[in-house]
Write an enzyme that holds these catalytic residues in place. Structure first.
Site, PDB file in Angstrom:
ATOM      1  N   TYR A   1      35.115  58.099 -13.495  1.00 54.49           N
ATOM      2  CA  TYR A   1      34.023  58.499 -14.367  1.00 54.49           C
ATOM      3  C   TYR A   1      33.108  59.797 -13.676  1.00 54.49           C
ATOM      4  CZ  TYR A   1      34.905  54.276 -16.976  1.00 54.49           C
ATOM      5  OH  TYR A   1      35.860  53.471 -17.820  1.00 54.49           O
TER       6      TYR A   1
ATOM      7  N   LYS B   1      43.517  48.449  -6.374  1.00 49.47           N
ATOM      8  CA  LYS B   1      44.860  49.011  -6.288  1.00 49.47           C
ATOM      9  C   LYS B   1      44.956  49.810  -5.140  1.00 49.47           C
ATOM     10  CE  LYS B   1      48.805  49.360  -8.728  1.00 49.47           C
ATOM     11  NZ  LYS B   1      49.507  48.023  -9.314  1.00 49.47           N
TER      12      LYS B   1
ATOM     13  N   ASP C   1      46.231  44.410 -11.182  1.00 45.56           N
ATOM     14  CA  ASP C   1      47.401  44.034 -12.184  1.00 45.56           C
ATOM     15  C   ASP C   1      47.499  42.509 -12.053  1.00 45.56           C
ATOM     16  OD1 ASP C   1      48.450  44.876  -9.821  1.00 45.56           O
ATOM     17  OD2 ASP C   1      50.188  45.554 -10.607  1.00 45.56           O
TER      18      ASP C   1
ATOM     19  N   ASP D   1      35.162  48.324 -15.889  1.00 45.67           N
ATOM     20  CA  ASP D   1      34.786  48.530 -17.547  1.00 45.67           C
ATOM     21  C   ASP D   1      35.808  47.889 -18.322  1.00 45.67           C
ATOM     22  OD1 ASP D   1      34.057  49.790 -19.786  1.00 45.67           O
ATOM     23  OD2 ASP D   1      34.762  51.743 -19.534  1.00 45.67           O
TER      24      ASP D   1
END
Ligand code: NAI
Length: 343
Positions: free
Chosen positions: A127, A174, A208, A232
């Site tokens: 962002y 991740k 994930d 988010d």
């Protein structure tokens, strides 16, 4: 002890739902003196050149606490979103979204129930807004991760957990793919955890697999610590576990106890002005505000007002006194009256 807070009614259903929250706080005896200011389309219509007038910004900077209704950002007219502007200018780096199953609002996850908090880094990651067209057809979007912001949000999450009686922090990441960026984020979290290791538990899950675990076993999670984009997405996923937009409060925290409390939903223009909006999410956000004031200003009466409001709306929901989006038949005003009657 009287406290000052800024009230931003916002647009669409904003004035209806914030009005409901103000009535309920007053009925609960919370001593809040509101200073009302405009933002969003309401500000433009009142003659302001910007969706976030200077007077509104100055009031929030001065009082450092605000309850905010949703604001509509006019599209294609060059305005920055009110939320983005407030977040940037006040450096509200930590978004907190508690997600709890509510008696009387049944979802497929109600049994055994969900009770977790998503803590999201709010200022950087993907962002950062830095995107480049390298050549026609090739774009890069820059994911910015700094040690300063990663440590700050980790410290905030551990402190939040410890002061709210929570124990286990799960960092979603991740770092197996983004070895540098997410690697830095989890390294900072691990290092900051050292100071809390006697009080809290810590784990890391790859985002994930973590998402799969959240829908398989939401009850095992307590605090989810995420960088901006994962936070988010995961916070909406978690909101879906407990009934969605109508029941999801939120807060954005900055330095020196600055905080803005607001529901997750938008201004819902389709139902605005029709007494159809569910005020529960902003009522829950105002309960978070009272707890924040109780902690930071050391005023236990705000904490007990928060408890009474929570008990009152829970009792309403269990008795089937709900708005239409939750399967009930009450309007905004009637639901507010029902909560006040139980207070
Ligand atoms: P929305 O959340 O306003 O509405 C989505 C759907 O949920 C609509 O059908 C609406 O009627 C329903 N809904 C939302 N809140 C509800 C409530 N409290 N009770 C009952 N039903 C409710 O999302 P949408 O349509 O994407 O956005 C509308 C406007 O709100 C846009 O201008 C958007 O920019 C703004 N917005 C502002 C936010 C903020 O200020 N925090 C957050 C999200 C959107």
């Amino acid at each position: 002890m009287e406290h000052r807070a800024v009230l931003i009614p916002g647009d669409g259903i904003g004035p209806e739902v914030t009005g409901a929250a103000v009535r309920i706080l007053e009925a609960a005896g919370a001593e809040i003196q509101w200073e009302e200011h405009l933002a969003g389309v309401a500000a433009i219509e009142a003659g302001s050149a910007d969706v976030l007038p200077d007077a509104t910004m100055k009031a929030v900077q001065k009082h450092r606490i605000a309850l905010k209704g949703p604001c509509t950002t006019p599209i294609g007219e060059g305005f920055t979103s009110v939320n983005v502007a407030l977040r940037k200018r006040l450096d509200l780096f930590g978004a907190v979204r508690p997600v709890r199953s509510i008696d009387g609002v049944n979802t497929r996850f109600s049994d055994p129930g969900v009770d977790l908090v998503v803590v999201r880094e709010n200022t950087e990651g993907l962002y950062s807004g830095i995107e480049n067209i390298i050549t026609p057809g090739v774009v890069t979007s820059l994911k910015v991760v700094t040690e300063q912001a990663s440590r700050r949000i980790a410290k905030f999450a551990f402190h939040y957990a410890a002061t709210r009686g929570r124990r286990r922090i799960t960092v979603l990441h991740k770092a197996n793919i983004m070895k540098q960026g997410d690697g830095l984020f989890i390294r900072c979290a691990r290092e900051e955890f050292e100071a809390w290791k006697n009080e809290l538990e810590y784990e890391e899950l790859i985002i994930d697999a973590g998402s799969m675990r959240i829908v398989q076993q939401p009850e095992r999670f307590d605090i989810l610590l995420c960088e901006n984009l994962y936070g988010d997405v995961v916070s909406d996923l978690c909101a879906g576990l407990v009934g969605g937009l109508g029941v999801t409060p939120g807060a954005n925290f900055g330095m020196d106890n600055a905080a803005i409390f607001e529901a997750v939903h938008g201004s819902a223009p389709d139902i605005a002005g029709q007494n159809l909006a569910n005020p529960l999410a902003i009522i829950m956000s105002s309960v978070m505000m009272l707890r924040h004031i109780a902690d930071t200003a050391n005023d236990s009466s705000c904490g007990s007002a928060a408890d009474r409001i929570r008990d009152a709306y829970n009792a309403c929901l269990v008795a089937g006194e709900k708005t239409r989006d939750l399967g009930g038949s009450l309007g905004t005003t009637e639901f507010t009256d029902a909560v006040i009657a139980r207070l």
